[in-house]
Enzyme design. Structure first.
Site, PDB file in Angstrom:
ATOM      1  CB  THR A  43      -0.934  -0.081   1.191  1.00  0.00           C
ATOM      2  OG1 THR A  43      -0.335  -0.435   2.174  1.00  0.00           O
ATOM      3  CG2 THR A  43      -2.210  -0.896   1.085  1.00  0.00           C
ATOM      4  CB  THR A  44       4.023   1.992   1.323  1.00  0.00           C
ATOM      5  OG1 THR A  44       3.804   1.782   2.828  1.00  0.00           O
ATOM      6  CG2 THR A  44       5.206   3.291   1.326  1.00  0.00           C
ATOM      7  CE1 TYR A 106     -16.915   0.477   1.097  1.00  0.00           C
ATOM      8  CE2 TYR A 106     -17.762  -1.352  -0.083  1.00  0.00           C
ATOM      9  CZ  TYR A 106     -17.982  -0.066   0.425  1.00  0.00           C
ATOM     10  OH  TYR A 106     -19.216   0.419   0.344  1.00  0.00           O
ATOM     11  CE1 TYR A 132       0.115  -4.119   6.833  1.00  0.00           C
ATOM     12  CE2 TYR A 132      -0.089  -3.489   4.370  1.00  0.00           C
ATOM     13  CZ  TYR A 132       0.143  -3.220   5.612  1.00  0.00           C
ATOM     14  OH  TYR A 132       0.356  -1.701   5.801  1.00  0.00           O
ATOM     15  NE  ARG A 137      -3.245   3.609   5.289  1.00  0.00           N
ATOM     16  CZ  ARG A 137      -2.784   4.261   4.082  1.00  0.00           C
ATOM     17  NH1 ARG A 137      -3.196   4.066   3.010  1.00  0.00           N
ATOM     18  NH2 ARG A 137      -2.073   5.272   4.544  1.00  0.00           N
ATOM     19  CE  LYS A 160       3.702  -3.391   6.877  1.00  0.00           C
ATOM     20  NZ  LYS A 160       3.552  -2.679   5.257  1.00  0.00           N
ATOM     21  CB  ILE A 202       7.483  -4.432   6.303  1.00  0.00           C
ATOM     22  CG1 ILE A 202       7.657  -5.826   6.210  1.00  0.00           C
ATOM     23  CG2 ILE A 202       7.102  -3.880   4.806  1.00  0.00           C
ATOM     24  CD1 ILE A 202       6.630  -6.614   5.472  1.00  0.00           C
TER      25      ILE A 202
END
Length: 291
Positions: A43-44, A106, A132, A137, A160, A202
């Site tokens: 996502t980064t 979502y 993750y 988020r 993560k 990470i």
């Protein structure tokens, strides 16, 4: 087992397109400065706004430029299980060492839905899978019990953890065992995370501070706590500044300051405010990264 300082790579853009030259430069910058593993298109890396073709190309560039010098854990997550499986198969074919899969955002799946999603990913290609878990988020939080159930599958090898729950790593270690890789997704709390059984991080900050972070993790592994505490304290303002606005806006500006890329992101991420730029600049100076 993956451990130490791994970087959640940003994706540089130029004139609206992926800047392949800058991305290769960033990969070499990381490896030269001791980073222990690379994570492209998480996502980064703005994976939600990359096309499928761009996503796969960035993974391929990272693997090609790395040339086996450090592990590559390819971001492959999606809230569509079929899409996540497609990215996983591609990462395996491209030569990635593992894949990173975010909990489906979502959709808000149940714990059983999470299990079945990750089992389908696990079954689709013979490549290690790292979960993750980032409730802030994705809204959903995978429980330790669900993770332990998934860890019974041979290629589910780690997590993560971006829950910011510092009791979680010891609970996970007790439930699954010491060989299950636990990587923090929270730079600011990495030292207590390691103390509770974590193996590494990470990191977003590693995009611009790879050397001090790799040195800190290596110091932790040899139990040189004075070095660990010194570096950790020096970097705390930078960790905070890089999240003064929505990531990766601040870290891309920091990368621009170092001449790594031009700093632009894709909408809906916008250029950070002038006050935020000053905060990032001050934190970079405090960390010894800028004059």
């Amino acid at each position: 087992m993956f451990k130490g300082s791994l970087v959640a790579l940003i994706t540089p853009f130029k004139d609206g397109e992926v800047d392949e030259t800058a991305f290769r430069k960033l990969v070499d910058f990381q490896i030269t400065n001791g980073t222990h593993g690379l994570v492209p298109v998480g996502t980064t890396g703005e994976s939600p706004t990359l096309s499928h073709e761009e996503h796969k190309r960035v993974v391929e560039i990272c693997i090609d430029e790395t040339r086996g010098r450090v592990p590559v854990i390819a971001g492959a997550g999606s809230n569509s299980t079929a899409e996540a499986m497609d990215f996983t198969r591609h990462a395996k074919e491209a030569g990635a060492d593992a894949v990173l899969h975010v909990t489906p955002y979502y959709n808000k799946p149940t714990q059983e839905g999470l299990y079945q999603h990750f089992k389908a990913v696990h079954d689709c290609a013979e490549i290690p899978v790292i979960i993750y878990n980032i409730p802030g988020r994705s809204i959903v939080d995978m429980t330790v019990e669900t993770m332990a159930r998934l860890a019974e599958l041979p290629r589910i090898v780690g997590v993560k953890d971006a829950t910011a729950d510092l009791v979680r790593p010891i609970k996970t270690r007790m439930a699954i065992g010491a060989d299950f890789t636990q990587l923090s997704g929270e730079d600011a709390s990495i030292v207590p995370y390691l103390a509770h059984g974590g193996h590494g991080c990470i990191s977003v900050t590693a995009n611009v501070a790879p050397k001090p972070l790799s040195e800190m993790h290596e110091a932790w592994q040899r139990r040189d706590l004075d070095t660990v505490f010194t570096i950790n304290e020096r970097l705390q303002p930078l960790h905070a500044a890089l999240f003064c606005e929505t990531s990766p806006g601040p870290v891309k500006y920091a990368a621009k300051l170092l001449g790594l890329c031009d700093g632009t992101a894709r909408l809906p991420i916008v250029e950070i405010a002038e006050s935020s730029k000053r905060r990032v600049e001050d934190a970079m100076r405090h960390a010894g990264l800028l004059n």
